[in-house]
Design an enzyme around this catalytic site. Structure first.
Site, short mmCIF file in Angstrom:
data_model
loop_
_atom_site.label_atom_id
_atom_site.label_comp_id
_atom_site.label_asym_id
_atom_site.label_seq_id
_atom_site.Cartn_x
_atom_site.Cartn_y
_atom_site.Cartn_z
N GLU A 114 0.85 -1.19 0.00
CA GLU A 114 0.00 0.00 0.00
C GLU A 114 0.88 1.24 0.00
OE1 GLU A 114 -2.07 -0.50 3.68
OE2 GLU A 114 -3.14 -2.28 2.99
N LYS A 116 2.38 4.44 1.43
CA LYS A 116 2.49 4.95 2.79
C LYS A 116 2.32 6.46 2.71
CE LYS A 116 6.07 5.32 6.27
NZ LYS A 116 5.30 6.10 7.23
N ASP A 118 2.06 10.18 4.01
CA ASP A 118 2.70 10.87 5.11
C ASP A 118 1.69 11.80 5.77
OD1 ASP A 118 4.70 11.47 6.80
OD2 ASP A 118 5.76 12.83 5.46
N TYR A 232 -6.80 1.99 6.41
CA TYR A 232 -6.00 0.84 5.98
C TYR A 232 -5.81 -0.23 7.04
CZ TYR A 232 -2.61 3.88 8.33
OH TYR A 232 -1.99 4.69 9.23
N LYS A 329 10.77 2.94 2.92
CA LYS A 329 10.67 4.37 2.64
C LYS A 329 11.52 4.75 1.44
CE LYS A 329 10.04 6.61 7.02
NZ LYS A 329 9.99 7.96 7.51
N CYS A 423 25.73 40.22 17.24
CA CYS A 423 24.76 40.41 16.16
C CYS A 423 25.50 40.88 14.90
CB CYS A 423 23.70 41.43 16.56
SG CYS A 423 22.60 41.87 15.21
N CYS A 426 24.22 44.75 14.32
CA CYS A 426 24.48 45.88 15.22
C CYS A 426 25.62 45.61 16.21
CB CYS A 426 23.22 46.26 15.98
SG CYS A 426 22.70 45.03 17.18
N CYS A 441 19.41 38.54 19.14
CA CYS A 441 19.97 39.87 19.32
C CYS A 441 19.05 40.61 20.28
CB CYS A 441 20.05 40.61 17.99
SG CYS A 441 20.45 42.35 18.23
N CYS A 446 18.32 47.44 17.20
CA CYS A 446 19.06 46.80 16.10
C CYS A 446 18.37 47.17 14.78
CB CYS A 446 19.06 45.28 16.28
SG CYS A 446 19.72 44.41 14.84
S1 IVH Z 1 -0.11 0.08 8.87
C1 IVH Z 1 0.45 -2.07 12.72
N1 IVH Z 1 -0.56 1.09 6.48
O1 IVH Z 1 2.98 5.06 8.53
C2 IVH Z 1 0.38 -1.37 11.42
N2 IVH Z 1 0.48 2.46 8.11
O2 IVH Z 1 5.70 4.33 9.49
C3 IVH Z 1 0.49 0.09 11.55
N3 IVH Z 1 0.96 4.75 7.36
O3 IVH Z 1 2.21 4.36 11.87
C4 IVH Z 1 0.34 0.89 10.37
N4 IVH Z 1 0.12 4.52 5.33
O4 IVH Z 1 0.84 6.21 10.58
C5 IVH Z 1 -0.05 1.30 7.72
N5 IVH Z 1 -1.06 1.88 4.36
C6 IVH Z 1 -0.56 2.09 5.57
C7 IVH Z 1 -0.02 3.34 5.95
C8 IVH Z 1 0.52 3.48 7.25
C9 IVH Z 1 0.70 5.35 6.19
C10 IVH Z 1 1.61 5.41 8.51
C11 IVH Z 1 1.06 5.03 9.86
C12 IVH Z 1 2.16 4.23 10.50
C13 IVH Z 1 3.38 4.79 9.84
C14 IVH Z 1 4.50 3.78 9.89
#
Ligand code: IVH
Length: 682
Positions: A114, A116, A118, A232, A329, A423, A426, A441, A446
């Protein structure tokens, strides 16, 4: 490394990481990039592994960052919310698979991959299909109740869509569904632009803004920002799930219930196919409208997840992270360049920020010439020197940062950078910000501080003086036509004529523009004073409460903390500011120059809710939230997002959750809709 060296390094890393955790989770203001953070954490974990005798005690490697903050009701998760182990490395991802193969005795394993996203993790609780609560991760066991804020998310239905099919599974009595709250890049830019216009601090990236927004006490403000969510994960489920037995079938179920899920995910067999899917995601994510910082790989079958379990589950300690999932990542966009010089910027408050002047380099589509070095401590920690080859990264969306020095490429005779003790503008000796990392400062005169203060006073978010931008302020200062803010109001057309060729129209407009702002909203003047901690919103609160500069100037600490949303820190900043002679002279100067601030219109005489704060919770029988808010404001009241001792009433409807409980605990009067309408005489 000797035992003693390891001991000292572990201690340093733990303190450093604790500070970064605090900045990231509690204040949504990280100082370093995720990649730098992950690198420090990895170094600590490695040392703790090599020196197990030093690994005892509290360590950031053994807890999830804590996001809980003041002003929220805390709620326990039915099933703990864990986080994931990160890797940036293909080999480690393959090791993750190898461990699972070993534990499960087969190499034919199915995974889902999936995106991830942010953002900020939240857990939603649905009871009999109705959304009753949204809670942040907190410390994993217990988080902050952010239900009111999460309910403002447009794409999130407040109930699970029941299946049309009579034979389909009924919705569970109780289910916790986990997901990520985030902001699209476009929305991030829109909000930051408004922040800038209002003279408020800018957010470094969409995640911080999403986190900051979710933790706003005022859900009305939250509703003006388009937060989004994808779901998710499964927490508690009672009775045990029957309709789904894997991550992929759970995803399908979420979709059937009408909940938002990621547009794209993969279900594949074997680690090579996982790696291929990650590659596809990497190619696609640049076209996504939101920040995707990696891929989450999950063992697909729930039955297999149960077999492998969690790290840390054996000890009395809480569960740490699932062995059945791994976050891969993507390395951030970075570029190599060289530092030509280190310059220092002095801000309006006197904070001195070091900036690296770089040989221009192309990074993620833009040419980067300057990058922040954050503060003196960061320069020392990374040992950044003029002439160094460095890696720059787009840490946030706005300012690139220097993340690493390439020591092996350091030219000879390159000397360690010494942060000036005076600074740069000044020459006044710098002082360290109390309890902080900034050097300041302290000189009120200033020239750079004065310049920035005048710019701020004239800016859109303050007096909004037409034609008085940075350039003109600079011109007026260098020609000696002004020294202080009140001098602006004494400028004459004749003074300005010599500044520009045939500048008569310009000069007349500017003088008239300034004169016109003698009568202006009180909150604009308060904001224009540049009191630390006081942004536009707080300035409005102060204007509403005190109604004149004189009343504000003589307000006591106690008067100030009574204001809803004002903590000790803000109250003290206001007191300290007015306690300073130069600042009082500024206020007197403005008054002498004929500035007459207008207090906000008062609610109709004798308005029942004048000066009162009301918190809305639950669903009212006839009024929508917006209608109730309008009525409260028309009656002179203010709506707030969270219940505290300063709340006057809680207006509660059906399914009112933790706010109602809190009101009862604190003894705040609770009204239903009928009582409320009667109170305001509607
Ligand atoms: S699963 C026990 N699925 O990324 C499983 N996390 O670095 C916990 N996150 O804590 C998370 N997309 O805040 C899961 N498809 C995804 C995600 C996801 C983003 C975040 C989540 C997690 C962090 C981990």
């Amino acid at each position: 490394m000797t035992h003693a060296e390891a001991h000292s390094r572990i201690a340093t890393l733990r303190t450093e990481l604790a500070r970064h955790d605090e900045r990231y989770y509690r204040h949504a203001q990280p100082e370093i990039s995720d990649f730098e953070y992950d690198t420090l954490k990895r170094e600590l974990a490695d040392l703790e592994l090599r020196f197990p005798e030093l690994a005892l005690g509290e360590s950031p490697t053994r807890r999830v960052g804590d996001d809980r903050s003041e002003g929220f009701v805390r709620v326990k998760h039915r099933v703990a919310m864990t986080t994931l182990d990160n890797t940036y490395d293909e080999t480690e991802l393959r090791e993750f698979h190898a461990r699972l193969v070993k534990a499960l005795g087969t190499d034919d394993l199915a995974y889902t991959i999936e995106p991830k996203i942010d953002g900020v993790a939240v857990s939603l609780t649905f009871e009999n299909g109705k959304l009753i609560r949204a809670v942040t991760r907190g410390d994993g066991e217990e988080g902050d109740d952010v239900t009111a804020n999460v309910r403002t998310i447009r794409g999130l239905p407040h109930s699970l869509k029941p299946a049309d099919d009579l034979l389909a599974q009924p919705v569970p009595a109780v289910i916790e569904i986990r997901g990520e709250v985030f902001l699209r890049d476009e929305e991030f830019r829109r909000i930051n632009q408004t922040q800038e216009e209002m003279g408020e601090a800018l957010y470094a990236n969409p995640r911080n803004l999403a986190a900051g927004t979710l933790k706003q006490l005022d859900s009305k403000l939250v509703a003006t920002r388009r937060l989004e969510i994808v779901l998710y994960g499964l927490g508690a489920c009672e009775p045990a799930p029957t309709g789904f037995d894997s991550q992929s079938s759970f995803q399908s179920q979420l979709r059937v219930w009408g909940l938002p899920v990621a547009d794209k995910f993969w279900t594949v067999r074997g680690i090579d196919a996982v790696w291929a899917a990650i590659g596809e995601l990497d190619a696609l994510r640049r076209g996504f409208a939101f920040a995707t910082d990696g891929a989450v790989v999950k063992l697909d079958l729930f039955s297999q997840q149960v077999v492998v379990g969690y790290r840390g589950a054996g000890q009395a300690a809480r569960k740490l992270s699932p062995r059945w999932a791994c976050a891969y990542k993507f390395a951030p966009d970075r570029a190599e360049t060289r530092i030509r010089a280190i310059t220092l910027q002095v801000g309006r408050t006197g904070a001195v920020t070091p900036v690296a002047e770089l040989e221009p380099v192309l990074l993620a589509g833009t040419t980067v010439k300057r990058a922040t070095l954050h503060n003196a401590d960061e320069i020392a920690r990374k040992d950044v020197r003029v002439g160094d080859a460095v890696l720059v990264e787009k840490a946030g969306e706005i300012i690139p940062a220097v993340v690493q020095v390439l020591v092996e490429k350091r030219p000879p005779h390159c000397e360690a950078y010494v942060f000036p003790s005076e600074c740069p503008v000044c020459g006044t000796p710098l002082v360290r910000e109390e309890g902080g990392v900034k050097w300041m400062c302290p000189n009120p005169a200033c020239p750079e501080k004065v310049r920035r203060k005048i710019e701020h006073f004239a800016s859109k978010a303050s007096l909004d003086i037409d034609g008085l931008g940075e350039e003109v302020v600079d011109l007026l200062l260098t020609r000696g036509l002004i020294k202080t803010i009140p001098d602006l109001f004494r400028l004459k057309v004749e003074d300005l004529l010599p500044l520009k060729k045939s500048g008569e129209v310009w000069a007349t407009n500017l003088v008239n523009g300034i004169a016109a702002r003698r009568t202006t909203d009180l909150w604009r003047v308060i904001h224009g004073l540049g009191i630390p901690q006081v942004g536009a919103a707080s300035a409005k609160d102060l204007a509403r409460r005190f109604r004149s500069l004189d009343a504000l100037a003589s307000a006591s600490l106690n008067d100030l903390v009574q204001i809803e949303g004002f903590g000790e820190k803000t109250a003290e900043a206001v007191r300290t500011w007015f306690g300073d002679e130069t600042n009082r002279a500024l206020v007197a100067g403005l008054q002498a120059a004929g500035v007459v601030p207008t207090p906000p219109a008062e609610a109709a005489a004798g308005a029942v809710l004048a000066g009162k704060t009301v918190v809305l919770t639950g669903t009212l029988p006839t009024l929508t939230r917006e209608q109730a808010t309008e009525k409260i404001e028309a009656a002179g009241g203010k709506v707030s997002g969270s219940v505290s001792r300063k709340t006057h009433y809680v207006l509660a409807g059906e399914e009112a959750g933790s706010k109602l409980e809190k009101a009862r605990t604190l003894g705040v009067p609770v009204l239903d809709e009928a009582e409320f309408l009667e109170l305001i005489g509607d």
